[in-house]
Design an enzyme around this catalytic site. Structure first.
Site, mmCIF file in Angstrom:
data_model
loop_
_atom_site.group_PDB
_atom_site.id
_atom_site.type_symbol
_atom_site.label_atom_id
_atom_site.label_comp_id
_atom_site.label_asym_id
_atom_site.label_seq_id
_atom_site.Cartn_x
_atom_site.Cartn_y
_atom_site.Cartn_z
ATOM 1 C CD GLU B 39 64.049 12.152 26.876
ATOM 2 O OE1 GLU B 39 65.117 12.297 27.269
ATOM 3 O OE2 GLU B 39 63.090 11.999 27.680
ATOM 4 C CD GLU B 70 62.782 11.353 31.020
ATOM 5 O OE1 GLU B 70 62.008 12.349 31.012
ATOM 6 O OE2 GLU B 70 63.037 11.761 29.888
ATOM 7 C CD GLN B 92 68.789 11.253 26.168
ATOM 8 O OE1 GLN B 92 69.408 11.975 27.091
ATOM 9 N NE2 GLN B 92 69.187 11.328 24.784
ATOM 10 N N PRO B 99 60.662 10.231 35.896
ATOM 11 C CG PRO B 99 61.284 12.037 35.445
ATOM 12 C CD PRO B 99 61.624 11.002 35.539
ATOM 13 C CG HIS B 139 74.073 10.801 33.858
ATOM 14 N ND1 HIS B 139 73.539 11.474 34.522
ATOM 15 C CD2 HIS B 139 73.992 10.858 32.063
ATOM 16 C CE1 HIS B 139 73.522 12.155 34.113
ATOM 17 N NE2 HIS B 139 73.593 12.257 32.470
#
Lengths: 382, 334
Positions: B39, B70, B92, B99, B139
């Site tokens: 992505e 994903e 990412q 996923p 993250h």
């Protein structure tokens, strides 16, 4: 009186559903079938006989395999009874250079692509997790047991055909395409939907062949979708066609057009074949707990083999041929049974083989340990 | 970028992002079957700019900006690998790999085994991971143990730009799937990358600072924390031997056991939660193989067994040099 599911997804009276042969075996294409009629010109009398032969043989094989499971010779069996026309017609629409990604119920598709069905039984007998080399068996890929996982693999594979220039060159004799089989239950999986997204984005050369057999084990298709499944295709930006999946000629003609379009670079499409899982989901299932017997009767009355036999008889097929097919099917089943019982292996080393392509110390250590451990019992006996 | 792989340049000081970029570029030049997928990896160059410039150089048939899915990325990469390609997928952020978890663990990891050796699965999945960047939920995580637990996968994590450059190329050359964890807090500090000097083997662990009193082991961003801890310890007269694990599956125990033979004391460290973790595995294996050389129990310094917390308190969650030294003090006092 058919159940609500049979009415909602029934074969009768839906003008949008492509049909060539009536449930009574009469060739009377409906309006939706018109654009696909030219594809029937590709079929010879011999092809008609092969369609019939394959449907009869695989049904007899299917019965034999279920018997083998009941007798403890297979861990599980996945019946295809009732879905023969959808599978045979679509399989004959593929070309040798195409690739086929099955789910796990497409036994006759494998047969038509050149697979020895005993290889399927090897997996269900618990001696292998796979069973065959796709490239050596008509590009018929392995069964995939996690629903819809194979849809993404097939889309990636079709992307590869585009990237290596094996499709859309304008030569239908060599241009390649992919057909992937999945079902009404699998259509709810995220992977099935992601595959449609990727296929549409990259305009992959592939056909999504969705066999709507009305039941995902015990859950009816009405719980999977509030809309006919072929209509979903337009939401992804590709053509969707619904066919009478118990009409082998409809299955052939629509798949032939879709695969031609895919090979020619016109992108992906979806076919929803309305059919019925006459048997159980697997031999571990009991459909009497959740299915209306009237619904079953409704679909049994629309049996794909009976229908095609009536059609052939209307065209004057000789009884000797039909009898010979029955005999061939019985022989095939008996031969399959004999060979299934001869399946042996594997060696315990299969535990460790091919986990990795390159050496891996942990696997190597554990393999050596198991060998030593088991050898220690032999020493004890001496 | 072109400087980084110009053959006339033998070394350069690069941040890890650019070292990874150079490694990817080298692999794409060497093998036309190498593809990048992910992505925002095209014109943007990825959210961390690791793939910057590659779509301009190699085109959109080699660098595929994918739909935002994903499982779709991994699943189609499997199909491409079946077709003979060598896809490198970018996830990412660490917390976004899940996923795709089913396609990684149930499909990618087993595909060769299911095919009884009839195919290879040379797929690399790049995952920026770990904390120290003050970001929001999903993250800052360290999910490497899930993948190390899955037979059929290889799992690695470089700690510095030089390793990143070479390990990326080695991972792409591997015929097995490799989960490539990139410590994002180490993306920006520069380090010397020696282009002419072939790297250490992909799955080798390595002593990065010799010492005599206590062995400390870690991977990815933990290695710089361990080196800081070793400096602090040295100022107090304690000598730490620091080992960069580099590979999480398989684990190269040679340097670890060799070091413990010498020090008799081991502290294993990781940002991930400690329960059922890579550090737990190392502790158990060293206890099994080197029990009589141990002078103290093996201790783990880990993230806590909680979700990664709000960034405002991440410094209390993440193992710091002082937390490492607290464990060092305990093994020395034993």
């Amino acid at each position: 009186m058919p159940s609500s599911a049979a009415v909602a997804y029934g074969l009768d009276g839906a003008e949008t559903c492509v049909r060539m042969i009536s449930p009574h075996g009469v060739f009377e294409p409906n309006a939706a079938a018109e654009e696909f009629l030219p594809y029937l010109d590709r079929l010879t009398e011999a092809d008609h006989r092969r369609f019939y032969r394959d449907m009869v043989v695989v049904r007899r094989f299917d019965t034999e395999a279920a018997n083998l499971q009941r007798q403890g010779q297979l861990a599980l069996w996945v019946p295809s009874h009732g879905q023969e026309a959808a599978q045979v017609g679509s399989a004959y629409a593929t070309r040798p250079q195409d690739h086929v990604f099955p789910s796990y119920r497409e036994h006759v598709v494998g047969m038509i692509r050149g697979l020895d069905v005993v290889d399927i039984l090897r997996m269900l007998r618990g001696v292998t997790l796979g069973g065959w080399v796709p490239e050596a068996h008509g590009n018929f890929h392995l069964y995939t047991l996690v629903l819809a996982s194979q849809t993404l693999h097939s889309t990636g594979y079709a992307m590869g055909m585009q990237l290596d220039g094996s499709t859309a060159t304008g030569n239908p004799e060599t241009d390649q395409a992919v057909i992937v089989y999945y079902g009404d239950g699998a259509s709810s999986q995220g992977d099935a939907n992601e595959a449609l997204v990727f296929a549409a984005s990259y305009q992959t050369p592939q056909v999504f062949f969705l066999q709507n057999n009305q039941w995902a084990i015990s859950v009816p298709v009405a719980r999977q979708s509030r809309t006919p499944l072929y209509l979903r295709a337009s939401g992804f930006g590709m053509p969707g066609t619904q066919i009478d999946g118990n009409d082998v000629l409809a299955s052939f003609a629509v798949t032939a057009k879709s695969m031609d379009d895919a090979r020619a670079g016109h992108g992906p499409s979806l076919i929803e074949a309305l059919t019925y899982r006459v048997g159980a989901h697997t031999t571990a299932d009991d459909p009497t707990k959740y299915r209306d017997p009237d619904e079953l009767a409704y679909w049994v009355a629309r049996d794909p083999i009976v229908r095609f036999r009536s059609y052939l008889q209307g065209r004057g097929i000789e009884q000797e041929f039909l009898d010979a097919v029955d005999e061939e099917a019985a022989d095939f089943a008996a031969d399959t049974r004999r060979r299934a019982l001869e399946i042996t292996g594997p060696e315990q080393s299969v535990i460790f083989d091919n986990v990795y392509a390159e050496p891996h110390p942990l696997v190597a250590e554990q393999k050596a340990w198991l060998d030593r451990y088991e050898a220690s019992f032999d020493e004890g006996e001496n | 970028m072109t400087v980084a792989t110009d053959t006339s340049v033998t070394s350069a000081a690069l941040p890890m992002t650019k070292a990874l970029n150079a490694g990817l570029r080298r692999a794409m030049l060497d093998d036309p079957l190498v593809l990048l997928m992910g992505e925002d990896i095209g014109p943007l160059g990825g959210v961390f700019r690791v793939t910057e410039g590659l779509i301009a150089e190699f085109g959109d048939k080699r660098v595929l900006d994918t739909p935002l899915a994903e499982s779709g990325i991994i699943g189609t990469a499997i199909g491409l690998a079946m077709r003979g390609f060598r896809p490198v997928c970018e996830i990412q952020f660490d917390g976004f790999v899940f996923p795709g978890f089913d396609q990684i663990t149930s499909q990618l990891a087993r595909m060769r085994n299911r095919h009884e050796g009839g195919l290879v699965m040379p797929v690399v999945i790049r995952i920026p991971y770990g904390g120290h960047i003050g970001s929001i939920e999903h993250h800052q995580e360290s999910p490497e143990a899930y993948f190390a637990h899955t037979p059929g996968l290889r799992v690695v994590s470089p700690s510095n730009p030089h390793d990143a450059y070479w390990m990326m190329q080695e991972a792409i050359k591997s015929d097995d799937p490799v989960i490539f964890f990139e410590p994002k807090s180490r993306y920006w500090p520069k380090g010397e990358v020696r282009f002419g000097e072939s790297g250490t083997p992909l799955h080798a662990s390595r002593v990065v600072r010799a010492g005599t009193d206590v062995t400390v082991v870690g991977h990815g961003a933990m290695v710089s924390v361990l080196l800081q801890a070793a400096d602090l310890a040295a100022s107090e007269g304690i000598s730490l031997e620091v080992i960069d694990l580099r590979s999480i599956s398989p684990i190269d125990y040679g340097p670890i056991l060799g070091s413990v033979q010498k020090t008799g004391r081991l502290v294993v460290t990781q940002e991930a939660p400690g329960f059922v973790s890579v550090g737990s595995e190392i502790a158990a294996t060293v206890a099994e193989r080197s029990f009589y050389t141990l002078e103290a129990p093996v201790l783990r310094v880990s993230g806590f067994d909680t979700p990664f917390p709000p960034a405002a308190v991440e410094t209390h969650f993440l193992p710091s040099p002082d937390r490492v030294l607290e464990a060092v003090d305990r093994v020395l006092a034993y």
